[in-house]
Design an enzyme around this catalytic site. Structure first.
Site, PDB file in Angstrom:
ATOM      1  CG  ASN A 183      -1.742   1.205   1.397  1.00  0.00           C
ATOM      2  OD1 ASN A 183      -1.795   2.041   0.497  1.00  0.00           O
ATOM      3  ND2 ASN A 183      -2.404   1.334   2.539  1.00  0.00           N
ATOM      4  CE  LYS A 216      -0.185   3.090   4.849  1.00  0.00           C
ATOM      5  NZ  LYS A 216      -0.090   3.106   6.284  1.00  0.00           N
ATOM      6  CG  HIS A 262      -5.975   1.717   5.130  1.00  0.00           C
ATOM      7  ND1 HIS A 262      -5.450   2.659   5.972  1.00  0.00           N
ATOM      8  CD2 HIS A 262      -5.020   0.774   4.961  1.00  0.00           C
ATOM      9  CE1 HIS A 262      -4.209   2.298   6.292  1.00  0.00           C
ATOM     10  NE2 HIS A 262      -3.928   1.161   5.689  1.00  0.00           N
ATOM     11  CD  GLU A 296      -2.961   5.329   6.827  1.00  0.00           C
ATOM     12  OE1 GLU A 296      -2.927   5.397   5.591  1.00  0.00           O
ATOM     13  OE2 GLU A 296      -2.090   4.725   7.495  1.00  0.00           O
ATOM     14  CD  GLU A 316      -3.535  -2.802   7.155  1.00  0.00           C
ATOM     15  OE1 GLU A 316      -2.386  -2.992   6.748  1.00  0.00           O
ATOM     16  OE2 GLU A 316      -4.219  -1.823   6.828  1.00  0.00           O
ATOM     17  N   GLY A 371       2.369   1.975  10.776  1.00  0.00           N
ATOM     18  CA  GLY A 371       3.314   3.086  10.631  1.00  0.00           C
ATOM     19  C   GLY A 371       4.021   3.464  11.919  1.00  0.00           C
ATOM     20  CB  SER A 409       5.179  -2.224  11.964  1.00  0.00           C
ATOM     21  OG  SER A 409       4.764  -0.907  12.274  1.00  0.00           O
TER      22      SER A 409
END
Ligand code: 13P
Length: 244
Positions: free
Chosen positions: A12, A14, A97, A99, A166, A172, A208
Site C-alpha cells: 500500500n 498510500k 483502511h 486511515e 491491521e 506506521g 509494520s
C-alpha cells in the site's frame, strides 16, 4: 496448507510515489519476480489513483485502488467512481483502511456501501479491519472486530473479498503485533469469517511488516499474506519481503 513462500505480499503506497518512481519500481520488481519464478499473482500494489492508469499500460504488475466512492457516478465532486476504476481495468481496491476510518471519518455504513459498490463493479475488495490501542487495552479486541464484521454482513455487504487485519496501533509505528497476538486474532477471524460469510476468505496481516519480520509472520498458518505500507515503497525493500 499454503506454503509461506506462496503467500500474498500486497503493498500500500498510500499518498506516496510519482510517475518516475513507479516506472523504476515496476521495471525492477517485475524483472526480479519473473527471474526468480515468483507468481505475479502474489503481488498487488495499491497506488494513488493518479498512477493507476499509467500502471495499467505496461500490464505487468497487478495494481489496485486505495479507496473509491459507493455510488457509480453522479454529482460527487472529487470522488473516485468504482465504475470508472473497473472500466480502466482495476480488479482490486482497499476498503475501510484505518486511515480512511480515522483520518477521514468513514463510518461502518459507508464502508458497507463501498464493499457492495466494489463487488457490483467486479472489483475484489480488500476489507481492512483492526482495533485501536484503547480498544486493545480495554480488552475489547474480539468485540471490536466482530462488530466490524457483523455490521457489514447485517447490511448485506458480503461476498467475494479478502480481509486484512491491521491493528491501528501497529500501522506506521514500528510496533508490530507479536506472533501470538497475530495468531490469536487470525484464528478468531477465520472462524467468524466462515460463520458470517459462509466462505473461506483469505486473511492478511498488516502493521509494520518489514523484511526482517515478514518471514516469521508468513509462517503462521492462519496468515494468508501481508499488507505492507512503508516497506513496499522501494523496489529493494519490497523484493526483500519476497526473500530476494
Ligand atoms: P506500515 O507497513 O507502514 O505500518 O503500514 C501498514 C498499512 O497501513 C498497510 O495498509
Amino acid at each position: 496448507m499454503v506454503q509461506s513462500n506462496q503467500k500474498l505480499i500486497f503493498g500500500n503506497w498510500k499518498m506516496n510515489g510519482s510517475l518516475e518512481k513507479w516506472a523504476q519500481f515496476s521495471k525492477t520488481v517485475f524483472a526480479q519476480l519473473n527471474k526468480n519464478n515468483i507468481d505475479l499473482g502474489r503481488s498487488v500494489l495499491f497506488l494513488p489513483d493518479l498512477l493507476l492508469h499509467q500502471a495499467l499500460q505496461n500490464n505487468e504488475l497487478l495494481v489496485g485502488a486505495q479507496n473509491h466512492y459507493f455510488e457509480d457516478a453522479g454529482a460527487f465532486t472529487g470522488e473516485t467512481s468504482p465504475e470508472l476504476l473497473s472500466n480502466i481495468g482495476i480488479k482490486y481496491a482497499l476498503i475501510g483502511h484505518s486511515e480512511r476510518r480515522h483520518v477521514f471519518g468513514e463510518s461502518i455504513e459507508m464502508i458497507s456501501q463501498k464493499m457492495k459498490a466494489a463487488q457490483r463493479n467486479s472489483i475484489k475488495p480488500v476489507l481492512c479491519i483492526g482495533e485501536t490501542l484503547e480498544q486493545r487495552e480495554a480488552n475489547k479486541v474480539f468485540d471490536t472486530l466482530k462488530n466490524q464484521l457483523v455490521s457489514l454482513t447485517s447490511q448485506g455487504a458480503v461476498g467475494e473479498c479478502i480481509v486484512a487485519y491491521e491493528p491501528v496501533w501497529a500501522i506506521g509505528t514500528g510496533k508490530v503485533a507479536s506472533l501470538e497476538q497475530i495468531e490469536e486474532v487470525h484464528q478468531f477471524l477465520k472462524e467468524n469469517l466462515k460463520n458470517e460469510l459462509g466462505v473461506d476468505v483469505k486473511l492478511l496481516y498488516g502493521g509494520s511488516v518489514k523484511p526482517n519480520n515478514v518471514k516469521e509472520i508468513l509462517n503462521i498458518e492462519s496468515v494468508d499474506g501481508c499488507l505492507v505500507g512503508g516497506a513496499s515503497l522501494t523496489a529493494e525493500s519490497y523484493l526483500a519481503l519476497f526473500g530476494l
